[in-house]
Every structure is written in structure tokens, then in C-alpha cells.
Motif scaffolding. Sequence first.
Motif, PDB file in Angstrom:
ATOM      1  N   LEU A   4      -7.311  19.578  -5.140  1.00 54.29           N
ATOM      2  CA  LEU A   4      -7.425  20.949  -5.626  1.00 54.29           C
ATOM      3  C   LEU A   4      -6.676  21.857  -4.664  1.00 54.29           C
ATOM      4  O   LEU A   4      -6.886  21.799  -3.455  1.00 54.29           O
ATOM      5  CB  LEU A   4      -8.897  21.361  -5.699  1.00 54.29           C
ATOM      6  CG  LEU A   4      -9.192  22.778  -6.163  1.00 54.29           C
ATOM      7  CD1 LEU A   4      -8.751  22.959  -7.611  1.00 54.29           C
ATOM      8  CD2 LEU A   4     -10.671  23.065  -6.017  1.00 54.29           C
ATOM      9  N   ARG A   5      -5.780  22.687  -5.192  1.00 57.33           N
ATOM     10  CA  ARG A   5      -5.022  23.619  -4.342  1.00 57.33           C
ATOM     11  C   ARG A   5      -5.819  24.904  -4.188  1.00 57.33           C
ATOM     12  O   ARG A   5      -6.243  25.517  -5.167  1.00 57.33           O
ATOM     13  CB  ARG A   5      -3.669  23.911  -4.958  1.00 57.33           C
ATOM     14  CG  ARG A   5      -2.773  22.695  -4.977  1.00 57.33           C
ATOM     15  CD  ARG A   5      -1.420  23.040  -5.536  1.00 57.33           C
ATOM     16  NE  ARG A   5      -1.549  23.725  -6.807  1.00 57.33           N
ATOM     17  CZ  ARG A   5      -0.934  23.365  -7.923  1.00 57.33           C
ATOM     18  NH1 ARG A   5      -0.137  22.335  -7.924  1.00 57.33           N
ATOM     19  NH2 ARG A   5      -1.104  24.046  -9.028  1.00 57.33           N
ATOM     20  N   VAL A   6      -6.014  25.307  -2.937  1.00 56.46           N
ATOM     21  CA  VAL A   6      -6.777  26.511  -2.623  1.00 56.46           C
ATOM     22  C   VAL A   6      -5.940  27.380  -1.699  1.00 56.46           C
ATOM     23  O   VAL A   6      -5.442  26.911  -0.678  1.00 56.46           O
ATOM     24  CB  VAL A   6      -8.116  26.160  -1.923  1.00 56.46           C
ATOM     25  CG1 VAL A   6      -8.850  27.411  -1.500  1.00 56.46           C
ATOM     26  CG2 VAL A   6      -8.977  25.293  -2.824  1.00 56.46           C
ATOM     27  N   GLY A   7      -5.776  28.636  -2.068  1.00 54.70           N
ATOM     28  CA  GLY A   7      -5.062  29.579  -1.219  1.00 54.70           C
ATOM     29  C   GLY A   7      -6.044  30.556  -0.599  1.00 54.70           C
ATOM     30  O   GLY A   7      -6.996  30.979  -1.249  1.00 54.70           O
ATOM     31  N   ILE A   8      -5.827  30.870   0.650  1.00 53.89           N
ATOM     32  CA  ILE A   8      -6.715  31.811   1.333  1.00 53.89           C
ATOM     33  C   ILE A   8      -5.872  32.812   2.128  1.00 53.89           C
ATOM     34  O   ILE A   8      -4.928  32.433   2.821  1.00 53.89           O
ATOM     35  CB  ILE A   8      -7.737  31.082   2.236  1.00 53.89           C
ATOM     36  CG1 ILE A   8      -8.760  32.049   2.776  1.00 53.89           C
ATOM     37  CG2 ILE A   8      -7.052  30.297   3.327  1.00 53.89           C
ATOM     38  CD1 ILE A   8      -9.992  31.379   3.354  1.00 53.89           C
ATOM     39  N   ASP A   9      -6.193  34.081   1.965  1.00 50.53           N
ATOM     40  CA  ASP A   9      -5.476  35.154   2.659  1.00 50.53           C
ATOM     41  C   ASP A   9      -6.121  35.380   4.022  1.00 50.53           C
ATOM     42  O   ASP A   9      -7.290  35.750   4.113  1.00 50.53           O
ATOM     43  CB  ASP A   9      -5.532  36.428   1.822  1.00 50.53           C
ATOM     44  CG  ASP A   9      -4.822  37.598   2.479  1.00 50.53           C
ATOM     45  OD1 ASP A   9      -3.953  37.370   3.342  1.00 50.53           O
ATOM     46  OD2 ASP A   9      -5.142  38.748   2.130  1.00 50.53           O
ATOM     47  N   LEU A  10      -5.365  35.146   5.067  1.00 49.24           N
ATOM     48  CA  LEU A  10      -5.868  35.279   6.436  1.00 49.24           C
ATOM     49  C   LEU A  10      -5.575  36.650   7.048  1.00 49.24           C
ATOM     50  O   LEU A  10      -5.869  36.872   8.221  1.00 49.24           O
ATOM     51  CB  LEU A  10      -5.261  34.187   7.322  1.00 49.24           C
ATOM     52  CG  LEU A  10      -5.503  32.754   6.869  1.00 49.24           C
ATOM     53  CD1 LEU A  10      -4.806  31.783   7.807  1.00 49.24           C
ATOM     54  CD2 LEU A  10      -6.983  32.456   6.770  1.00 49.24           C
ATOM     55  N   THR A  11      -5.016  37.560   6.270  1.00 45.32           N
ATOM     56  CA  THR A  11      -4.675  38.886   6.778  1.00 45.32           C
ATOM     57  C   THR A  11      -5.831  39.575   7.488  1.00 45.32           C
ATOM     58  O   THR A  11      -5.630  40.152   8.564  1.00 45.32           O
ATOM     59  CB  THR A  11      -4.143  39.773   5.637  1.00 45.32           C
ATOM     60  OG1 THR A  11      -3.007  39.129   5.063  1.00 45.32           O
ATOM     61  CG2 THR A  11      -3.752  41.144   6.129  1.00 45.32           C
ATOM     62  N   PRO A  12      -7.063  39.524   6.968  1.00 44.85           N
ATOM     63  CA  PRO A  12      -8.161  40.200   7.674  1.00 44.85           C
ATOM     64  C   PRO A  12      -8.404  39.684   9.093  1.00 44.85           C
ATOM     65  O   PRO A  12      -8.944  40.407   9.924  1.00 44.85           O
ATOM     66  CB  PRO A  12      -9.378  39.928   6.790  1.00 44.85           C
ATOM     67  CG  PRO A  12      -8.807  39.761   5.425  1.00 44.85           C
ATOM     68  CD  PRO A  12      -7.497  39.043   5.654  1.00 44.85           C
ATOM     69  N   ARG A  17     -12.527  41.513  13.625  1.00 45.48           N
ATOM     70  CA  ARG A  17     -13.318  40.315  13.932  1.00 45.48           C
ATOM     71  C   ARG A  17     -14.684  40.416  13.270  1.00 45.48           C
ATOM     72  O   ARG A  17     -15.546  39.585  13.484  1.00 45.48           O
ATOM     73  CB  ARG A  17     -13.493  40.168  15.436  1.00 45.48           C
ATOM     74  CG  ARG A  17     -12.191  39.870  16.111  1.00 45.48           C
ATOM     75  CD  ARG A  17     -12.383  39.679  17.572  1.00 45.48           C
ATOM     76  NE  ARG A  17     -11.050  39.543  18.166  1.00 45.48           N
ATOM     77  CZ  ARG A  17     -10.834  39.234  19.400  1.00 45.48           C
ATOM     78  NH1 ARG A  17     -11.829  39.044  20.209  1.00 45.48           N
ATOM     79  NH2 ARG A  17      -9.612  39.130  19.850  1.00 45.48           N
ATOM     80  N   ALA A  18     -14.873  41.444  12.484  1.00 46.44           N
ATOM     81  CA  ALA A  18     -16.163  41.692  11.847  1.00 46.44           C
ATOM     82  C   ALA A  18     -16.183  41.111  10.434  1.00 46.44           C
ATOM     83  O   ALA A  18     -15.243  40.462  10.007  1.00 46.44           O
ATOM     84  CB  ALA A  18     -16.425  43.196  11.819  1.00 46.44           C
ATOM     85  N   GLY A  19     -17.248  41.360   9.731  1.00 51.70           N
ATOM     86  CA  GLY A  19     -17.488  41.023   8.335  1.00 51.70           C
ATOM     87  C   GLY A  19     -16.583  40.024   7.660  1.00 51.70           C
ATOM     88  O   GLY A  19     -16.856  38.829   7.652  1.00 51.70           O
ATOM     89  N   THR A  20     -15.506  40.522   7.071  1.00 51.67           N
ATOM     90  CA  THR A  20     -14.603  39.674   6.304  1.00 51.67           C
ATOM     91  C   THR A  20     -13.995  38.579   7.168  1.00 51.67           C
ATOM     92  O   THR A  20     -13.878  37.427   6.737  1.00 51.67           O
ATOM     93  CB  THR A  20     -13.480  40.522   5.671  1.00 51.67           C
ATOM     94  OG1 THR A  20     -14.073  41.550   4.877  1.00 51.67           O
ATOM     95  CG2 THR A  20     -12.569  39.684   4.808  1.00 51.67           C
ATOM     96  N   ILE A  24     -14.208  34.550   6.591  1.00 54.74           N
ATOM     97  CA  ILE A  24     -13.028  33.693   6.474  1.00 54.74           C
ATOM     98  C   ILE A  24     -13.094  32.541   7.470  1.00 54.74           C
ATOM     99  O   ILE A  24     -12.791  31.393   7.127  1.00 54.74           O
ATOM    100  CB  ILE A  24     -11.737  34.509   6.646  1.00 54.74           C
ATOM    101  CG1 ILE A  24     -11.544  35.429   5.436  1.00 54.74           C
ATOM    102  CG2 ILE A  24     -10.521  33.599   6.822  1.00 54.74           C
ATOM    103  CD1 ILE A  24     -10.426  36.433   5.589  1.00 54.74           C
ATOM    104  N   HIS A  25     -13.494  32.809   8.709  1.00 48.66           N
ATOM    105  CA  HIS A  25     -13.655  31.733   9.696  1.00 48.66           C
ATOM    106  C   HIS A  25     -14.654  30.688   9.209  1.00 48.66           C
ATOM    107  O   HIS A  25     -14.416  29.489   9.351  1.00 48.66           O
ATOM    108  CB  HIS A  25     -14.102  32.288  11.049  1.00 48.66           C
ATOM    109  CG  HIS A  25     -12.995  32.834  11.880  1.00 48.66           C
ATOM    110  ND1 HIS A  25     -11.985  32.050  12.406  1.00 48.66           N
ATOM    111  CD2 HIS A  25     -12.718  34.098  12.279  1.00 48.66           C
ATOM    112  CE1 HIS A  25     -11.154  32.796  13.088  1.00 48.66           C
ATOM    113  NE2 HIS A  25     -11.565  34.062  13.027  1.00 48.66           N
TER     114      HIS A  25
END
Length: 72
Positions: A4-12, A17-20, A24-25
Motif C-alpha cells: 500500500l502506498r502511503v504519502g505523508i507531509d513532513l512540513t509541520p 515540535r508541538a501538536g501536529t 507525525i512522529h
Amino acid sequence: MAPLRVGIDLTPLALTRAGTARHIHSLLAVLEPEPSLKLRRYSFGGRAKPLVPVRDVAWYLAALPALAKREG
């Protein structure tokens, strides 16, 4: 069966270093070792405050969707 291909935006991760970023981590910790996934990372990469409008318009509305479609 193909992974399964999964894309994740690491911009945040570059912006805070909070919430979002913490979420993501946590997602990466679970998704990275999963052999049934092909994880694709995306990131705008700019941290400067003047780039926020560029990121919000150009990255999220145009560049990120185009990259995901092209690599999908």
C-alpha cells in the motif's frame, strides 16, 4: 500483493515540535517498520515566516497534490 502506498507531509516537522509534529512522529514510528506499506515522504522545507503564504497556497494547493499524483 503490492504494498500500500502511503504519502505523508513532513512540513509541520520543520515548523513546530508541538501538536501536529508530535502526531507525525508517532505515525512515522508505526508506519516505517510496516512491511506492507511503501511510505513516501513529502516536505515543503521552508521554515521562514515570509514563506508561510507560499507554503499555504503553492505547496498545499498545488505542489503537494501534483507530487502525490505524479508518484502515485
